[in-house]
Motif scaffolding. Structure first.
Motif, short mmCIF file in Angstrom:
data_model
loop_
_atom_site.label_atom_id
_atom_site.label_comp_id
_atom_site.label_asym_id
_atom_site.label_seq_id
_atom_site.Cartn_x
_atom_site.Cartn_y
_atom_site.Cartn_z
N ALA A 27 0.67 -1.41 -0.06
CA ALA A 27 -0.41 -0.26 -0.36
C ALA A 27 0.98 1.44 0.37
O ALA A 27 1.90 1.27 0.29
CB ALA A 27 -0.72 0.31 0.92
N GLU A 28 0.01 2.26 -0.51
CA GLU A 28 1.16 3.44 -0.27
C GLU A 28 1.10 4.28 0.51
O GLU A 28 0.11 3.69 1.16
CB GLU A 28 0.46 4.30 -1.86
CG GLU A 28 1.16 4.14 -3.12
CD GLU A 28 0.31 4.88 -4.24
OE1 GLU A 28 -0.14 5.55 -3.88
OE2 GLU A 28 -0.04 4.54 -4.90
N ALA A 29 2.17 5.35 1.29
CA ALA A 29 1.76 5.69 2.99
C ALA A 29 0.27 5.84 3.05
O ALA A 29 -0.66 5.77 4.20
CB ALA A 29 3.12 6.81 2.51
N GLY A 30 -0.31 6.93 1.99
CA GLY A 30 -1.28 7.56 1.93
C GLY A 30 -2.73 6.93 2.18
O GLY A 30 -3.69 7.17 3.05
N GLU A 31 -2.73 5.28 1.68
CA GLU A 31 -3.74 4.67 1.78
C GLU A 31 -3.82 4.13 3.51
O GLU A 31 -5.06 3.57 3.78
CB GLU A 31 -3.89 2.83 0.88
CG GLU A 31 -3.58 3.67 -0.60
CD GLU A 31 -3.78 2.30 -1.18
OE1 GLU A 31 -4.30 1.85 -2.03
OE2 GLU A 31 -2.50 2.18 -1.93
N ALA A 32 -3.16 3.35 4.15
CA ALA A 32 -3.01 2.95 5.34
C ALA A 32 -3.85 4.16 6.49
O ALA A 32 -4.42 2.82 7.12
CB ALA A 32 -1.88 2.79 6.04
N ASP A 33 -3.51 5.11 6.27
CA ASP A 33 -5.00 5.95 7.40
C ASP A 33 -6.08 5.40 6.71
O ASP A 33 -7.43 6.05 8.27
CB ASP A 33 -4.49 7.30 6.74
CG ASP A 33 -2.75 7.97 7.23
OD1 ASP A 33 -2.15 7.38 7.96
OD2 ASP A 33 -2.86 8.63 6.09
N GLN A 34 -6.40 4.83 5.88
CA GLN A 34 -8.19 4.86 5.68
C GLN A 34 -8.52 3.65 6.56
O GLN A 34 -9.63 3.05 6.46
CB GLN A 34 -8.50 4.79 4.08
CG GLN A 34 -8.18 5.58 3.20
CD GLN A 34 -7.90 5.86 2.38
OE1 GLN A 34 -9.34 5.37 1.17
NE2 GLN A 34 -7.24 6.23 0.69
N PHE A 35 -7.80 2.74 5.97
CA PHE A 35 -7.83 1.33 6.70
C PHE A 35 -8.95 1.31 7.82
O PHE A 35 -9.41 0.37 7.75
CB PHE A 35 -6.42 0.03 7.24
CG PHE A 35 -5.94 -0.20 5.99
CD1 PHE A 35 -6.37 0.10 4.61
CD2 PHE A 35 -3.96 -0.38 6.04
CE1 PHE A 35 -5.26 0.06 3.42
CE2 PHE A 35 -3.39 -0.35 4.69
CZ PHE A 35 -4.14 0.05 3.74
N ASP A 36 -8.63 2.00 8.44
CA ASP A 36 -9.79 1.88 10.24
C ASP A 36 -10.98 2.36 9.29
O ASP A 36 -11.78 1.64 10.04
CB ASP A 36 -9.65 2.86 11.36
CG ASP A 36 -7.54 1.80 11.97
OD1 ASP A 36 -8.11 1.07 12.46
OD2 ASP A 36 -7.24 2.93 12.33
N ASP A 37 -11.62 3.27 8.46
CA ASP A 37 -12.72 3.80 8.12
C ASP A 37 -13.08 2.18 6.99
O ASP A 37 -14.39 2.23 7.56
CB ASP A 37 -12.30 4.67 7.60
CG ASP A 37 -12.54 6.34 8.48
OD1 ASP A 37 -13.00 5.53 9.65
OD2 ASP A 37 -12.14 6.97 7.67
N ILE A 38 -12.40 2.05 6.84
CA ILE A 38 -12.99 0.70 5.39
C ILE A 38 -13.36 -0.67 6.36
O ILE A 38 -14.46 -0.83 5.92
CB ILE A 38 -11.21 0.60 4.38
CG1 ILE A 38 -11.14 1.52 3.85
CG2 ILE A 38 -11.81 -0.79 3.69
CD1 ILE A 38 -9.93 1.06 2.95
N ALA A 39 -12.51 -0.75 7.46
CA ALA A 39 -12.86 -2.07 7.98
C ALA A 39 -14.24 -1.29 8.53
O ALA A 39 -15.25 -2.39 9.04
CB ALA A 39 -11.38 -2.97 9.48
N SER A 40 -14.25 -1.01 9.36
CA SER A 40 -15.69 0.06 10.32
C SER A 40 -16.75 -0.11 8.70
O SER A 40 -17.48 -0.63 9.30
CB SER A 40 -15.21 1.21 11.08
OG SER A 40 -14.46 1.18 11.97
N GLY A 41 -16.56 0.32 7.50
CA GLY A 41 -17.94 -0.02 7.11
C GLY A 41 -17.57 -1.03 6.61
O GLY A 41 -18.94 -1.66 6.00
N LEU A 42 -16.99 -1.70 6.41
CA LEU A 42 -17.04 -3.35 6.07
C LEU A 42 -17.79 -3.70 7.78
O LEU A 42 -18.70 -5.25 6.57
CB LEU A 42 -15.51 -4.54 5.62
CG LEU A 42 -15.42 -3.88 4.40
CD1 LEU A 42 -13.70 -4.37 4.22
CD2 LEU A 42 -15.94 -4.41 2.60
N GLN A 43 -17.70 -3.97 8.31
CA GLN A 43 -18.84 -4.95 9.41
C GLN A 43 -19.98 -4.15 9.15
O GLN A 43 -20.87 -5.18 9.86
CB GLN A 43 -17.23 -4.02 10.78
CG GLN A 43 -18.05 -5.21 11.97
CD GLN A 43 -17.17 -4.43 13.30
OE1 GLN A 43 -16.73 -3.21 13.28
NE2 GLN A 43 -17.21 -5.29 13.86
#
Length: 828
Positions: A27-43
């Motif tokens: 992942a590019e550096a900026g993408e890692a900041d989105q992982f928490d929001d992505i995981a919450s949305g998936l849940q």
């Protein structure tokens, strides 16, 4: 975020004891900041999407993933769980998944490893791709693009297509159950319809995808489903031809639910109808040749049913048996290991009368196949009447590979007892099922060490199977040429019916990418760990490489032999409890070696070292049992009177392994005293040829450590003239690896030929031949002493043409070109 690599193992690996897909993402550096929001949305969004797709993730898995600390770990869990759910929807039974995160050294880039179980490589890859597509449709910011399915096709259609394609690769539940029971007993299991093997389709097969091998070599047993195909008996004829079953019952004098007249096979629709009208309805139509897809055949109640059946195009040009179909109650007797395990009626365990049990016992004894289901039907039309007379039970079927998972679904304790009883029949208590295994890993010296051990065992009259980089050998004879230091070569050894000892060179690449063909080894060796093959399969540092090689020796349950002079080998000691630990050393005496290892391990003994006795170097074993002089170094031809220092080290490792195996000292000494570095036995390992004018040495020194050992040897090799070196590195070598190789050889030769493909850039944009030249010049070698050479057709002729009488020519060649290079050398 993108997939950088997909690794699919064939067996247990450093990641798991099951075959897994390992999807490596970056992942590019900026993408890692989105992982928490992505995981919450998936849940929040995934449950509805899963329900819509008909996929199921069990509550425990869902809860475990949701409790993970980081967003990327939760994202990985959701992707892996969907991939498992997709495969399970097709009928597989898969559970394991995992997540690993690591960072590339010297960079800000993180690697994320999504790991999940598979039962078929193609199905696993497709499942991972579909799982990522489902997630990306809910989270477009991931920018994932499907690679294995049509992005223009609706996801629901892709899933349905996947399930249909994946279903034919499902492993029968009986095979899975028997495999689990065998592994719990310590019986080796090898799948025979998964890579590196292919499927074995045939109508007479008992259980497609269910062929396995239990045990090793001389103790091996081949099973198709639950049917043992390499034990004598009439069972196979029953599996192949239903008439044989009826004939067997007639020979045994057992009442059958069929008369002799209907035994004639009907090969055409006309004959099927003629037989049906003679017998009367209802009928049971079965293929004459038993077919796993329709074991029960088809019930036909009237002429209309028969016409519809015969009109089906999928039946093909087959012969059928037309049998009367009894309508009374059914009784199933399951015989395991010669005894009645259970009698079932309407899914209930029932008592059975002595006469009926005796009939099942006679059938079981006649078949002698360890497990058999004898199916009876009552000739009576109602249950009360049936209960009055045991003579009403008629045999309607015999199954030497019954569907236990369905038959005993409501009786798990009986199912476990069936597997256990069958294994006791295959391998009665006290019967061996495995051969000793020696696994040899390390950066250098694996092939020579493996061969030394094999020679020692051969000197003790053991039939040795050896798989190594140059081929598979049985009792010293080459069986299969090529690199066999991994899963495929190891399987070949276990298949051979005469092998008594397996010596397996175990390369890091095969272990990383394919996994292991063995559950555990009895003796394991790590010769050393150095900077080689870094940057492949996520192994970026020498410490990463040491961890990979440690995973190989950790699979050993007996004795481990380590290079005590290698700090990375010593660092493995804390990870090897409850093993007998051998250390080899050049530079330390035994007491010093034990002190060095004391803080890393509870106990290290014995120590293999070099001791000077009456002015001569000896290999000596120092242990709690005492000091044992093994052999003088100069009495081992492979050491070239001590000049080949690395072969002294290889000999020490081999001596330790042979001692751990319990081989006699006389066999160990005899093998070493006769061990020479000839091309026929060790291609590419210090092969020397004297053509009468000058000497040529061919060696497979494929890394800096190998080159260092070669330099030490050639420095001491007698030479009246010049020393000329032709060498190269792997086409994928890094710039640092090229410079290290050049620095290693610089100053030791009079002329250098940098071999490779000039002007050709590897994946990192590096011209390795140019880098070798730069490295030599940077080390002070004059330009006149360095050439870039790439003429493969004259790879030996040109260097040999530079030689004058008394010169020494050293040719470093690749493993793939050893035979061709040696053939040319013999013509100089």
């Amino acid at each position: 975020m993108q997939v950088a690599e997909i690794i699919s193992t064939l067996g247990p690996s450093r990641r798991a004891e099951v075959a897994v897909m390992e999807m490596v993402l970056t992942a590019e550096a900026g993408e890692a900041d989105q992982f928490d929001d992505i995981a919450s949305g998936l849940q929040r969004a995934l449950p509805a999407r899963l329900a819509e797709s008909g996929l199921v993730i069990d509550a425990g898995t869902w809860a475990e993933v949701g409790e993970r600390e980081t967003g990327i770990a939760r994202l990985a869990g959701y992707v892996c769980s969907i991939a498992l759910a997709l495969q399970n929807a097709a009928g597989h039974d898969l559970k394991f998944h995992d997540f690993v995160q690591d960072q590339a050294p010297g960079s800000d880039e993180w690697r994320y490893r999504f790991i999940f179980q598979h039962d078929d490589i193609a199905s696993g890859e497709q499942a991972g791709d579909l799982a990522m597509r489902m997630v990306s449709e809910l989270c477009p910011q991931l920018h994932w693009q499907p690679k294995l399915n049509d992005a223009g096709q609706p996801l629901a259609a892709c899933i349905a297509e996947f399930i249909d394609a994946c279903r034919p690769f499902v492993t029968p539940p009986e095979t899975l159950g028997l495999m689990a029971a065998a592994r719990a007993r310590g019986i080796p299991v090898l799948r025979l319809e998964r890579e590196p093997y292919g499927p074995l389709p045939a109508r007479f097969r008992v259980a497609p995808n269910g062929m396995i091998m239990l045990g090793h070599s001389q103790y091996r047993i081949i099973l198709d489903g639950l049917f043992c195909i390499n034990r004598p008996g009439p069972g196979f004829s029953l599996m192949n031809d239903r008439r044989a079953m009826w004939n067997l019952l007639a020979e045994l004098g057992i009442q059958r639910a069929i008369d002799d007249a209907s035994l004639k096979p009907a090969a055409s629709p006309i004959r099927v109808r003629r037989t049906a009208r003679r017998l009367g309805y209802p009928l049971r139509i079965r293929p004459q040749q038993r077919d796993p897809s329709c074991v029960e055949g088809w019930r036909v109640e009237n002429e209309s049913d028969l016409d519809a059946l015969l009109a089906r195009p999928d039946l093909g040009n087959r012969s059928f048996l037309v049998e009367p179909d009894t309508t009374g109650p059914r009784l199933d007797l399951l015989m395991v290991g010669g005894e009645l395990l259970a009698a079932l009626q309407d899914d209930r365990i029932v008592d059975v009368d002595a006469r009926t049990e005796a009939q099942a016992r006679r059938i079981d004894q006649a078949l002698n196949c360890g497990i058999v289901l004898v199916r009876f039907r009552s000739a009576a039309d109602n249950r009360e009447e049936k209960a009055q007379s045991a003579s009403d039970w008629l045999v309607t079927d015999i199954d030497p590979s019954p569907g236990l998972a369905t038959l005993l679904q409501s009786h798990p304790e009986v199912l476990d007892a069936a597997y256990e009883g069958y294994l006791n029949w295959l391998y009665p208590p006290g019967t061996p099922c495995r051969i000793p295994i020696v696994s040899v890993t390390g950066t250098n010296g694996k092939t020579t060490t493996s061969t030394m051990i094999a020679r020692m065992a051969h000197a003790q009259s053991l039939f040795v199977g050896m798989a190594r980089t140059t081929g598979v050998y049985f009792d010293q004879e080459l069986k299969e040429l090529g690199d066999n230091s991994g899963f495929h070569g190891h399987c070949s050894v276990f298949e051979h019916p005469e092998v008594e000892l397996a010596v397996l060179e175990t390369a890091r690449g095969a272990a990383l990418h394919a996994g292991f063909a063995f559950d555990y080894s009895d003796v394991a060796i790590c010769t050393n760990v150095s900077h080689d093959h870094l940057g492949e399969y996520g192994v970026e540092t020498v410490e990463d490489m040491a961890a990979v090689k440690r995973s190989i020796v950790e699979r050993c349950t007996g004795s481990v032999v380590l290079n005590g002079d290698d700090p990375l080998c010593l660092d493995m000691l804390p990870h090897l409890p409850d093993r007998t630990l051998y250390l080899s050393t050049f530079g330390s005496d035994p007491d010093e070696m034990r002190k060095k290892a004391a803080g890393k391990s509870t106990s290290v003994d014995p120590i293999i070292h070099i001791d000077t006795r009456e002015g001569e170097d000896w290999l000596v074993m120092d242990s709690a049992e005492g000091v044992t002089p093994v052999i003088a170094v100069n009495d081992i031809p492979a050491t070239f009177n001590g000049a080949a220092r690395h072969n002294i080290s290889n000999a020490m490792h081999a001596v330790a392994a042979a001692h751990a195996l319990g081989l006699e000292w006389s066999s160990i000494r005899q093998a070493l005293a006769n061990f020479e570095m000839g091309f026929e036995s060790l291609p590419g390992r210090l092969n020397v040829h004297d053509n009468g004018r000058f000497h040529i040495i061919m060696d497979y020194a494929h890394n800096a450590d190998g080159l260092q050992q070669l330099v030490r040897f050639t420095d001491q090799y007698p030479c009246k003239g010049r020393r000329i070196l032709r060498f190269g590195v792997s086409p994928n070598a890094s710039k640092a690896a090229c410079r290290n190789a050049a620095a290693t050889v610089a100053g030791h030769y009079d002329h250098y030929l940098c071999s490779g493909v000039p002007g050709h850039d590897n994946d990192d944009g590096i011209d390795t031949t140019a880098e070798l030249r730069r490295g030599l010049l940077a080390s002070g070698i004059a330009e006149s002493q360095v050439e870039i050479f790439s003429d493969v057709s004259r790879s030996v002729e040109y260097p040999a043409g530079l030689c004058e009488p008394g010169d020494l020519l050293i040719l470093v060649t690749s493993n793939a070109l050893l035979a061709k290079t040696w053939e040319k050398i013999l013509k100089t």
